[in-house]
Structure formats: structure tokens, C-alpha cells
Write a protein that holds these residues in place. Structure first.
Motif, mmCIF file in Angstrom:
data_model
loop_
_atom_site.group_PDB
_atom_site.id
_atom_site.type_symbol
_atom_site.label_atom_id
_atom_site.label_comp_id
_atom_site.label_asym_id
_atom_site.label_seq_id
_atom_site.Cartn_x
_atom_site.Cartn_y
_atom_site.Cartn_z
ATOM 1 N N VAL A 4 -0.752 8.557 -10.237
ATOM 2 C CA VAL A 4 -1.765 9.107 -9.330
ATOM 3 C C VAL A 4 -2.101 8.049 -8.275
ATOM 4 O O VAL A 4 -2.378 6.908 -8.608
ATOM 5 C CB VAL A 4 -3.035 9.495 -10.129
ATOM 6 N N ASN A 5 -2.018 8.419 -6.998
ATOM 7 C CA ASN A 5 -2.297 7.433 -5.960
ATOM 8 C C ASN A 5 -3.737 7.546 -5.456
ATOM 9 O O ASN A 5 -4.508 8.406 -5.876
ATOM 10 C CB ASN A 5 -1.257 7.500 -4.839
ATOM 11 N N ARG A 6 -4.064 6.674 -4.525
ATOM 12 C CA ARG A 6 -5.439 6.612 -4.015
ATOM 13 C C ARG A 6 -5.921 7.958 -3.483
ATOM 14 O O ARG A 6 -7.038 8.381 -3.750
ATOM 15 C CB ARG A 6 -5.472 5.559 -2.894
ATOM 16 N N LEU A 7 -5.041 8.644 -2.736
ATOM 17 C CA LEU A 7 -5.469 9.900 -2.116
ATOM 18 C C LEU A 7 -5.569 11.035 -3.144
ATOM 19 O O LEU A 7 -6.337 11.966 -2.973
ATOM 20 C CB LEU A 7 -4.523 10.289 -0.979
ATOM 21 N N PHE A 15 -0.759 7.017 9.662
ATOM 22 C CA PHE A 15 0.119 8.162 9.365
ATOM 23 C C PHE A 15 0.902 8.563 10.620
ATOM 24 O O PHE A 15 2.101 8.853 10.552
ATOM 25 C CB PHE A 15 -0.684 9.366 8.848
ATOM 26 N N ALA A 16 0.208 8.568 11.765
ATOM 27 C CA ALA A 16 0.882 8.965 13.010
ATOM 28 C C ALA A 16 1.937 7.928 13.416
ATOM 29 O O ALA A 16 3.015 8.291 13.906
ATOM 30 C CB ALA A 16 -0.144 9.154 14.123
ATOM 31 N N ALA A 17 1.637 6.660 13.195
ATOM 32 C CA ALA A 17 2.609 5.608 13.528
ATOM 33 C C ALA A 17 3.847 5.732 12.641
ATOM 34 O O ALA A 17 4.990 5.642 13.123
ATOM 35 C CB ALA A 17 1.967 4.231 13.349
ATOM 36 N N ALA A 18 3.622 5.961 11.343
ATOM 37 C CA ALA A 18 4.753 6.139 10.418
ATOM 38 C C ALA A 18 5.575 7.362 10.839
ATOM 39 O O ALA A 18 6.814 7.359 10.791
ATOM 40 C CB ALA A 18 4.247 6.312 8.990
ATOM 41 N N ARG A 19 4.861 8.405 11.258
ATOM 42 C CA ARG A 19 5.523 9.651 11.699
ATOM 43 C C ARG A 19 6.419 9.377 12.905
ATOM 44 O O ARG A 19 7.567 9.823 12.950
ATOM 45 C CB ARG A 19 4.441 10.683 12.043
ATOM 46 N N ARG A 20 5.884 8.651 13.873
ATOM 47 C CA ARG A 20 6.666 8.366 15.089
ATOM 48 C C ARG A 20 7.975 7.656 14.737
ATOM 49 O O ARG A 20 9.053 8.014 15.203
ATOM 50 C CB ARG A 20 5.832 7.491 16.034
ATOM 51 N N ILE A 44 4.464 0.882 6.212
ATOM 52 C CA ILE A 44 3.173 1.513 6.549
ATOM 53 C C ILE A 44 2.678 2.308 5.341
ATOM 54 O O ILE A 44 1.498 2.304 5.000
ATOM 55 C CB ILE A 44 3.301 2.419 7.797
ATOM 56 N N ARG A 45 3.612 2.989 4.648
ATOM 57 C CA ARG A 45 3.263 3.764 3.456
ATOM 58 C C ARG A 45 2.581 2.881 2.399
ATOM 59 O O ARG A 45 1.592 3.276 1.785
ATOM 60 C CB ARG A 45 4.540 4.396 2.883
ATOM 61 N N ARG A 46 3.128 1.677 2.228
ATOM 62 C CA ARG A 46 2.543 0.787 1.216
ATOM 63 C C ARG A 46 1.105 0.431 1.571
ATOM 64 O O ARG A 46 0.239 0.358 0.708
ATOM 65 C CB ARG A 46 3.404 -0.472 1.054
ATOM 66 N N VAL A 47 0.849 0.185 2.847
ATOM 67 C CA VAL A 47 -0.518 -0.132 3.280
ATOM 68 C C VAL A 47 -1.432 1.072 3.036
ATOM 69 O O VAL A 47 -2.542 0.933 2.512
ATOM 70 C CB VAL A 47 -0.538 -0.515 4.787
ATOM 71 N N LEU A 48 -0.945 2.268 3.378
ATOM 72 C CA LEU A 48 -1.752 3.474 3.230
ATOM 73 C C LEU A 48 -2.125 3.749 1.778
ATOM 74 O O LEU A 48 -3.241 4.176 1.484
ATOM 75 C CB LEU A 48 -0.988 4.687 3.784
ATOM 76 N N THR A 81 -8.338 4.745 11.051
ATOM 77 C CA THR A 81 -7.229 3.805 10.829
ATOM 78 C C THR A 81 -6.135 4.510 10.037
ATOM 79 O O THR A 81 -4.944 4.438 10.373
ATOM 80 C CB THR A 81 -7.725 2.566 10.038
ATOM 81 N N GLU A 82 -6.559 5.212 8.987
ATOM 82 C CA GLU A 82 -5.619 5.952 8.143
ATOM 83 C C GLU A 82 -4.833 6.966 8.979
ATOM 84 O O GLU A 82 -3.600 7.044 8.906
ATOM 85 C CB GLU A 82 -6.412 6.663 7.040
ATOM 86 N N ALA A 83 -5.553 7.715 9.823
ATOM 87 C CA ALA A 83 -4.899 8.743 10.653
ATOM 88 C C ALA A 83 -3.895 8.119 11.618
ATOM 89 O O ALA A 83 -2.793 8.650 11.827
ATOM 90 C CB ALA A 83 -5.955 9.528 11.422
ATOM 91 N N LEU A 84 -4.269 6.989 12.206
ATOM 92 C CA LEU A 84 -3.365 6.316 13.152
ATOM 93 C C LEU A 84 -2.126 5.781 12.436
ATOM 94 O O LEU A 84 -1.012 5.829 12.973
ATOM 95 C CB LEU A 84 -4.108 5.180 13.872
#
Ligand code: TYD
Length: 217
Positions: free
Chosen positions: A156-159, A72-77, A51-55, A67-70
Motif C-alpha cells: 500500500v503506497n502513500r496515496l 505528475f505533469a512533469a513525469a507525464r511530459r 519522479i515517481r519515487r519522489v511522489l 507540487t504533487e500535481a506539477l
């Protein structure tokens, strides 16, 4: 020993990684390597790393904020189930590089999705699991951005590429969280030299968990 869940938060450029490295090795020396677990969000297991790679893929600049927030939450779970809960059960001190406060600050405030909505959406993911202690490394946005440019320009990443205003919004949200949860969140002035920041973090951990670092104090 009972497991302890400690999260580390801060805007980009706060020096979180350097501080965490030092805190981790200090703790390992103190209570034994096998008692300490470092882990990071989003990541820590093969599903969350995917999921991190996609983000963070530079190809995904058109990703929708929700989508980004979901994601992050999915990776968190998955991170909770695969890493944190087993670690706590085994009695470890878990040093978690970012947790739910990052989503409130970055997605809720930074991406204007609404801090309350992001908080509510994340309740489903965390199912009541909050850290006993959150160490918030506070740094002014200008200094944070300068540090990123100086030290990690090659990664430096996208964010990271977001503008100064984004960083400021993120920091303001962290400060609101700090005022909202004064018991859980402790603020450290991360504009100080690294040694001093580490010293302050150690003091906060020691105060919250007096049984750690026992030999020295
Ligand atoms: P990372 O490369 O792990 O850097 P850092 O050392 O700053 O933690 O990147 C994490 C990035 O992901 C960082 O810019 C913050 C962002 N993020 C969110 O936007 N929401 C979240 O819920 C989390 C966990 C991280």
C-alpha cells in the motif's frame, strides 16, 4: 498499422493491473508482441521513474498538493516524449496505465486543487495529445478499498492510504469526465468478476478499433 493510444483509468482497487495484464497478453497473441507496448504513469523511463519515487516516498507526506500535481505533469511530459510518441510513430498499440484523467480525478478533485486548473496546467504537459480511447474501470469506493486491503496490503503506497471520502471524490470526478467525454471515455463495470471485466474491455477495444482481434470476429 497506424499507432493507437489507449489509456486505462480507474480509482484504486478497480483491478486495473490484472485487467491490463490480461488485455496485454491477449493483444500480443493476436497482433504480435512487438506491436503492443504496455507503459505506466508516472514512470516508463528513467526520468519519470525518479519522479515517481519522489511522489510515492512515505517520507514525503508533507508534499504540497500543487507540487504533487506539477510532478505528475512533469513525469507525464517526459513519458510522452520518451515512450508514447516514439511508440505511436512505430505503429504500436500503446496500453497506458493512467494518463491525464488521473490528475484531474486525484489532484483536481481528490486534493481539491480544481479540476479546471489541473486540466489547464496539464495542457502544457500533454500539448494536445489525448488517447483515442480511454477505458475507465468503475468501481464503488467501498469495494475498491476492500480489494486493496485484501490483495495488496503489503504494498500500500502513500496515496492508497487516503480515506474513503477521498476515494469517493476521485470516483465522482471520473464519472464527470466520463459524461464530459463520452466519445473518448468508455465505462466498464469493474465490480464484475475479472473474466467478465476483461471481456467487456476487449469488446470496447474491438468496437473502437475493428482491425484488432480480427481473427476471432
Ligand atoms: P500505482 O502504484 O501505479 O497504482 P495503480 O495500480 O492504482 O495505478 O499508483 C498510482 C497512484 O498514483 C494512484 O493512487 C493514483 C495516483 N496518481 C495521481 O494521483 N495522479 C496522477 O496523475 C497519476 C498518473 C496517478
Amino acid at each position: 498499422m497506424q499507432g493507437k493510444f489507449i489509456s486505462f483509468e480507474g480509482p484504486d482497487g478497480a483491478g486495473k493491473t490484472s485487467v491490463l495484464n490480461q488485455i496485454q497478453s491477449d493483444l500480443e497473441a493476436e497482433i504480435g508482441k512487438e506491436q503492443v507496448m504496455y507503459t505506466r504513469e508516472p514512470g516508463g523511463n528513467h526520468i519519470s521513474e525518479q519522479i515517481r519515487r519522489v511522489l510515492f516516498s512515505p517520507e514525503n507526506t508533507d508534499m504540497d498538493g500543487r507540487t504533487e500535481a506539477l510532478l505528475f505533469a512533469a513525469a507525464r511530459r517526459q513519458h510522452i516524449v520518451s515512450e508514447i510518441l516514439p511508440g505511436l510513430k512505430a505503429g504500436k498499440v500503446i496500453l497506458c496505465d493512467r494518463y491525464v484523467d488521473s490528475s484531474i480525478a486525484y489532484q483536481g478533485a481528490g486534493r481539491h486543487l480544481g479540476e479546471d486548473d489541473i486540466w489547464r496546467m496539464n495542457q502544457f504537459a500533454i500539448d494536445g495529445l489525448l488517447p483515442e480511447l480511454t477505458v475507465y474501470l468503475d468501481v464503488e469506493s467501498e469495494l475498491g478499498i476492500r480489494r486493496i486491503a485484501e490483495h495488496r496490503s503489503n504494498q500500500v503506497n502513500r496515496l492508497d492510504k487516503e480515506k474513503l471520502a477521498f476515494h469517493q471524490t476521485v470516483r465522482q470526478a471520473y464519472l464527470r469526465l466520463y459524461h464530459q467525454f463520452p466519445e473518448r471515455i468508455k465505462l466498464i463495470d469493474a465490480s464484475q468478476p475479472l473474466e467478465k471485466v476483461v471481456e467487456d474491455v476487449r469488446r470496447v477495444i474491438h468496437t473502437r478499433f475493428p482491425d484488432l482481434f480480427q481473427a476471432e470476429n
